[in-house]
Design a protein around this motif. Structure first.
Motif, PDB file in Angstrom:
ATOM      1  N   LEU A  28       0.808  -1.223   0.000  1.00 18.16           N
ATOM      2  CA  LEU A  28       0.000   0.000   0.000  1.00 18.16           C
ATOM      3  C   LEU A  28       0.843   1.275   0.000  1.00 18.16           C
ATOM      4  N   PRO A  29       1.918   1.387   0.802  1.00 20.48           N
ATOM      5  CA  PRO A  29       2.730   2.604   0.721  1.00 20.48           C
ATOM      6  C   PRO A  29       3.322   2.819  -0.680  1.00 20.48           C
ATOM      7  N   ASP A  30       3.784   1.750  -1.328  1.00 21.66           N
ATOM      8  CA  ASP A  30       4.303   1.875  -2.692  1.00 21.66           C
ATOM      9  C   ASP A  30       3.227   2.392  -3.633  1.00 21.66           C
ATOM     10  N   THR A  31       2.051   1.842  -3.522  1.00 17.27           N
ATOM     11  CA  THR A  31       0.945   2.262  -4.378  1.00 17.27           C
ATOM     12  C   THR A  31       0.607   3.723  -4.145  1.00 17.27           C
ATOM     13  N   PHE A  32       0.535   4.139  -2.891  1.00 18.71           N
ATOM     14  CA  PHE A  32       0.227   5.536  -2.590  1.00 18.71           C
ATOM     15  C   PHE A  32       1.331   6.464  -3.082  1.00 18.71           C
ATOM     16  N   GLN A  33       2.593   6.051  -2.921  1.00 17.51           N
ATOM     17  CA  GLN A  33       3.698   6.889  -3.380  1.00 17.51           C
ATOM     18  C   GLN A  33       3.716   6.995  -4.897  1.00 17.51           C
ATOM     19  N   LYS A  34       3.381   5.954  -5.583  1.00 20.88           N
ATOM     20  CA  LYS A  34       3.314   6.013  -7.050  1.00 20.88           C
ATOM     21  C   LYS A  34       2.194   6.942  -7.498  1.00 20.88           C
ATOM     22  N   GLN A  35       1.075   6.923  -6.788  1.00 22.68           N
ATOM     23  CA  GLN A  35      -0.018   7.839  -7.111  1.00 22.68           C
ATOM     24  C   GLN A  35       0.402   9.287  -6.851  1.00 22.68           C
ATOM     25  N   GLU A  36       1.114   9.510  -5.757  1.00 22.15           N
ATOM     26  CA  GLU A  36       1.637  10.846  -5.460  1.00 22.15           C
ATOM     27  C   GLU A  36       2.604  11.303  -6.548  1.00 22.15           C
ATOM     28  N   ALA A  37       3.437  10.385  -7.030  1.00 19.91           N
ATOM     29  CA  ALA A  37       4.403  10.708  -8.083  1.00 19.91           C
ATOM     30  C   ALA A  37       3.686  11.094  -9.376  1.00 19.91           C
ATOM     31  N   LYS A  38       2.629  10.387  -9.711  1.00 21.92           N
ATOM     32  CA  LYS A  38       1.858  10.720 -10.920  1.00 21.92           C
ATOM     33  C   LYS A  38       1.239  12.106 -10.800  1.00 21.92           C
ATOM     34  N   LEU A  82       9.950   7.872  -6.771  1.00 23.70           N
ATOM     35  CA  LEU A  82      10.088   6.694  -7.623  1.00 23.70           C
ATOM     36  C   LEU A  82      11.488   6.091  -7.636  1.00 23.70           C
ATOM     37  N   SER A  83      12.444   6.733  -6.997  1.00 23.41           N
ATOM     38  CA  SER A  83      13.835   6.305  -7.141  1.00 23.41           C
ATOM     39  C   SER A  83      14.125   4.896  -6.614  1.00 23.41           C
ATOM     40  N   THR A  84      13.369   4.389  -5.698  1.00 21.96           N
ATOM     41  CA  THR A  84      13.661   3.058  -5.143  1.00 21.96           C
ATOM     42  C   THR A  84      12.562   2.043  -5.438  1.00 21.96           C
ATOM     43  N   LYS A  85      11.680   2.371  -6.357  1.00 14.11           N
ATOM     44  CA  LYS A  85      10.523   1.506  -6.604  1.00 14.11           C
ATOM     45  C   LYS A  85      10.710   0.645  -7.848  1.00 14.11           C
ATOM     46  N   LYS A  86       9.969  -0.429  -7.881  1.00 13.71           N
ATOM     47  CA  LYS A  86       9.856  -1.252  -9.084  1.00 13.71           C
ATOM     48  C   LYS A  86       8.785  -0.577  -9.933  1.00 13.71           C
ATOM     49  N   LEU A  87       9.132  -0.241 -11.180  1.00 16.66           N
ATOM     50  CA  LEU A  87       8.255   0.608 -11.983  1.00 16.66           C
ATOM     51  C   LEU A  87       7.720  -0.102 -13.219  1.00 16.66           C
ATOM     52  N   ASN A  88       6.507   0.298 -13.611  1.00 16.31           N
ATOM     53  CA  ASN A  88       5.971  -0.174 -14.885  1.00 16.31           C
ATOM     54  C   ASN A  88       6.451   0.773 -15.988  1.00 16.31           C
ATOM     55  N   LYS A  89       6.008   0.561 -17.211  1.00 13.28           N
ATOM     56  CA  LYS A  89       6.519   1.313 -18.351  1.00 13.28           C
ATOM     57  C   LYS A  89       6.256   2.817 -18.231  1.00 13.28           C
ATOM     58  N   SER A  90       5.050   3.204 -17.890  1.00 12.15           N
ATOM     59  CA  SER A  90       4.733   4.637 -17.796  1.00 12.15           C
ATOM     60  C   SER A  90       5.466   5.294 -16.619  1.00 12.15           C
ATOM     61  N   GLU A  91       5.623   4.563 -15.531  1.00 11.02           N
ATOM     62  CA  GLU A  91       6.357   5.095 -14.377  1.00 11.02           C
ATOM     63  C   GLU A  91       7.841   5.238 -14.700  1.00 11.02           C
ATOM     64  N   LYS A  92       8.371   4.297 -15.500  1.00 14.51           N
ATOM     65  CA  LYS A  92       9.773   4.412 -15.927  1.00 14.51           C
ATOM     66  C   LYS A  92       9.980   5.657 -16.771  1.00 14.51           C
ATOM     67  N   ALA A  93       9.021   5.976 -17.611  1.00 10.18           N
ATOM     68  CA  ALA A  93       9.114   7.184 -18.441  1.00 10.18           C
ATOM     69  C   ALA A  93       9.079   8.442 -17.568  1.00 10.18           C
ATOM     70  N   MET A  94       8.196   8.453 -16.575  1.00 13.79           N
ATOM     71  CA  MET A  94       8.140   9.600 -15.653  1.00 13.79           C
ATOM     72  C   MET A  94       9.462   9.739 -14.909  1.00 13.79           C
ATOM     73  N   PHE A  95       9.983   8.623 -14.443  1.00 17.86           N
ATOM     74  CA  PHE A  95      11.236   8.642 -13.688  1.00 17.86           C
ATOM     75  C   PHE A  95      12.400   9.103 -14.568  1.00 17.86           C
ATOM     76  N   ALA A  96      12.419   8.662 -15.817  1.00 15.77           N
ATOM     77  CA  ALA A  96      13.483   9.077 -16.740  1.00 15.77           C
ATOM     78  C   ALA A  96      13.432  10.590 -16.967  1.00 15.77           C
ATOM     79  N   GLY A  97      12.244  11.132 -17.132  1.00 16.02           N
ATOM     80  CA  GLY A  97      12.103  12.582 -17.294  1.00 16.02           C
ATOM     81  C   GLY A  97      12.558  13.328 -16.051  1.00 16.02           C
ATOM     82  N   ALA A  98      12.172  12.818 -14.899  1.00 20.72           N
ATOM     83  CA  ALA A  98      12.578  13.444 -13.643  1.00 20.72           C
ATOM     84  C   ALA A  98      14.091  13.360 -13.453  1.00 20.72           C
ATOM     85  N   THR A  99      14.685  12.260 -13.891  1.00 17.48           N
ATOM     86  CA  THR A  99      16.134  12.094 -13.777  1.00 17.48           C
ATOM     87  C   THR A  99      16.864  13.121 -14.639  1.00 17.48           C
TER      88      THR A  99
END
Length: 181
Positions: free
Chosen positions: A45-55, A70-87
């Motif tokens: 649940l914390p991972d899910t809530f943090q991913k929603q916060e990141a979106k 998102l830096s320490t999470k296991k990410l799906n494709k769209s989350e990886k794209a968000m993380f890459a942009g943030a990086t």
């Protein structure tokens, strides 16, 4: 007589029955249920809530928060794209922060200027094009413009001169150019 009193005082005890298989299985499954319930609330649940916060932060353009969440999470494709942009955003922002840190230290003026010039180089070589593909071009460009403003206002170096400096491949010549400024 004393032995008789001791015997009278102790009530007879029933022999304990061994635990049955049903009780052992019930206790095992109860413990397993509690364990997975704790895992659900502590990990999933914390991972899910943090991913929603990141979106939400991504939609609002808060790329720093996206990176942190998102830096320490296991990410799906769209989350990886968000993380890459943030990086990408964090990479260019880090160059500006490096400059500010070097400025605070005595005798580190050359390193401070190098941080800015290397920020220009990184932006022009990779970040500018990649930021466009991840939809963070505007935020990244704003940090780049801040970096250019510092170069212009502090050192009198316009963007074209900074780009020229990035093309110097000889380290000694590059250092001499920075010292000249």
């Amino acid at each position: 007589e004393e032995k008789e009193k001791e015997k009278k005082e102790k009530p007879p005890t029933k022999p304990e029955r061994p635990l049955g298989k049903k009780r052992i299985l019930a206790a095992f499954f109860f413990g397993l249920t509690v364990f997975f319930g704790i895992q659900l609330f502590a990990v999933y649940l914390p991972d899910t809530f943090q991913k929603q916060e990141a979106k939400k932060a991504y939609r609002e353009g808060d790329l720093h928060t996206v990176y942190e969440l998102l830096s320490t999470k296991k990410l799906n494709k769209s989350e990886k794209a968000m993380f890459a942009g943030a990086t990408l955003y964090m990479e260019i922002e880090r160059k500006l922060e490096s400059y500010e840190n070097y400025k605070k230290m005595a005798g580190m003026e050359l390193e401070a200027l190098n941080a800015l010039i290397s920020g220009v180089e990184k932006y022009k070589r990779t970040i500018e094009a990649e930021a466009q593909s991840y939809g963070v071009a505007a935020q990244v460009k704003n940090v780049y413009l801040d970096l250019l403003a510092v170069l212009q206002n502090t050192y009198g170096i316009p963007e074209d001169e900074a780009i020229r400096l990035t093309m110097i491949t000889d380290k000694v010549a590059y250092t001499k150019e920075l010292k000249r400024i």
